[in-house]
Design an enzyme around this catalytic site. Structure first.
Site, PDB file in Angstrom:
ATOM      1  N   HIS A 161      49.840  83.935  15.398  1.00  0.00           N
ATOM      2  CA  HIS A 161      49.428  82.585  15.816  1.00  0.00           C
ATOM      3  C   HIS A 161      48.108  82.245  15.115  1.00  0.00           C
ATOM      4  CE1 HIS A 161      48.011  79.294  18.318  1.00  0.00           C
ATOM      5  NE2 HIS A 161      49.271  79.137  18.709  1.00  0.00           N
ATOM      6  N   GLU A 205      53.450  75.801  12.323  1.00  0.00           N
ATOM      7  CA  GLU A 205      52.440  75.189  13.189  1.00  0.00           C
ATOM      8  C   GLU A 205      51.231  74.767  12.346  1.00  0.00           C
ATOM      9  OE1 GLU A 205      52.819  76.304  17.538  1.00  0.00           O
ATOM     10  OE2 GLU A 205      51.549  77.820  16.650  1.00  0.00           O
TER      11      GLU A 205
HETATM   12  C1  PEP Z   1      50.263  76.343  20.261  1.00  0.00           C
HETATM   13  O1  PEP Z   1      49.382  76.749  21.037  1.00  0.00           O
HETATM   14  O2  PEP Z   1      50.837  77.094  19.455  1.00  0.00           O
HETATM   15  C2  PEP Z   1      50.629  74.941  20.316  1.00  0.00           C
HETATM   16  C3  PEP Z   1      51.569  74.474  19.537  1.00  0.00           C
HETATM   17  O3  PEP Z   1      49.928  74.211  21.222  1.00  0.00           O
HETATM   18  P1  PEP Z   1      50.127  72.641  21.522  1.00  0.00           P
HETATM   19  O4  PEP Z   1      51.597  72.411  21.753  1.00  0.00           O
HETATM   20  O5  PEP Z   1      49.304  72.393  22.732  1.00  0.00           O
HETATM   21  O6  PEP Z   1      49.641  71.912  20.314  1.00  0.00           O
END
Ligand code: PEP
Length: 242
Positions: free
Chosen positions: A85, A157
């Site tokens: 992450h 992400e």
């Molecule tokens: C995350 O913590 O990986 C994430 C995607 O958070 P959020 O959905 O709050 O942006």
């Protein structure tokens, strides 16, 4: 690092009735902090919701005080583990090399790694998003055999979209997810690349989920803030099942 053990069963009691018994297009997994894993595994035991961890050690066992191994997670009953992450890359010095070791260790422990990749705002601005993300995917999968690839999940992400309310546009998210699929295709072939789930994460919520999930290369979501609210999380699950 949200919630205490006392909140887990309330959360599950609210979420479970909202998750369809038969999920056509989607598997639902809650990835909990280590301290809440046993409680999460217990409350979701007879439900449609799987359970995973948010991190694990790259080592199998031994003198690594404070670390938790893949075997220990699998032994508890966890099925999935989030690896790499961006918060761990940024705050705890995880690198592409350590992410790769954790991915191999997760597969070795029969867990399904959810591998996080994504560019920073600066990297997006200077136009190296594809290079960064391709490199992260290739590095994470280095040494992963074709028959284990099916056990992996990739989560795109963009760092600037996590927890900020700034979601990537469906077009931008689709383009990067498509790029990730072509990287996997070049490494493992077309059939394998279409079988690996590619998720989008970054401020996905009940309002924008449907539009994001409708894109051909966005197979699901990695949900942070919205997953803490059972109704919003369930609305995203329902969007995925459409
Ligand atoms: C995350 O913590 O990986 C994430 C995607 O958070 P959020 O959905 O709050 O942006």
């Amino acid at each position: 690092m949200n919630m205490l053990a006392s909140g887990v069963s309330t959360y599950a009691d609210e979420l479970i009735p909202l998750v369809p018994d038969f999920q056509k297009w989607c598997d639902t997994v809650v990835c909990a902090p280590f301290a809440l894993l046993a409680e999460a595994l217990w409350v979701f035991r007879d439900s449609e919701v799987g359970v995973g961890a948010q991190n694990m050690s790259e080592h199998e066992s031994g003198a690594y005080t404070g670390e938790v191994s893949g075997a220990q997670l699998a032994d508890l009953g966890a099925e999935y583990v989030i690896i790499g992450h961006s918060e761990r890359r940024e705050l705890y010095g995880e690198t592409d090399a350590s992410v790769n070791k954790k991915v191999l260790a997760a597969i070795g422990a029969s867990l399904r790694p959810i591998i996080c990749v994504g560019e920073s705002l600066k990297q997006r601005e200077i136009g190296v998003t594809y290079d960064v993300v391709s490199m992260q995917v290739k590095a994470a999968l280095y040494g992963v055999e074709a028959d284990s690839l099916m056990r992996t999940v990739i989560a795109y992400e963009p760092i600037w979209a996590i927890g900020t309310g700034m979601t990537a546009t469906p077009e931008d998210a689709q383009d990067v997810c498509c790029e990730i699929r072509s990287v996997i295709c070049a490494l493992y072939g077309e059939q394998a690349s279409s079988a690996v789930p590619i998720l989008y994460g970054g401020s996905m919520n009940d309002k924008n989920a449907f539009e994001l999930l409708a894109r051909p290369d966005i197979d699901g979501g990695l949900i942070g803030g919205a997953s803490l609210k059972p109704a919003a999380f369930a609305a995203i699950i329902n969007a995925a099942n459409q």
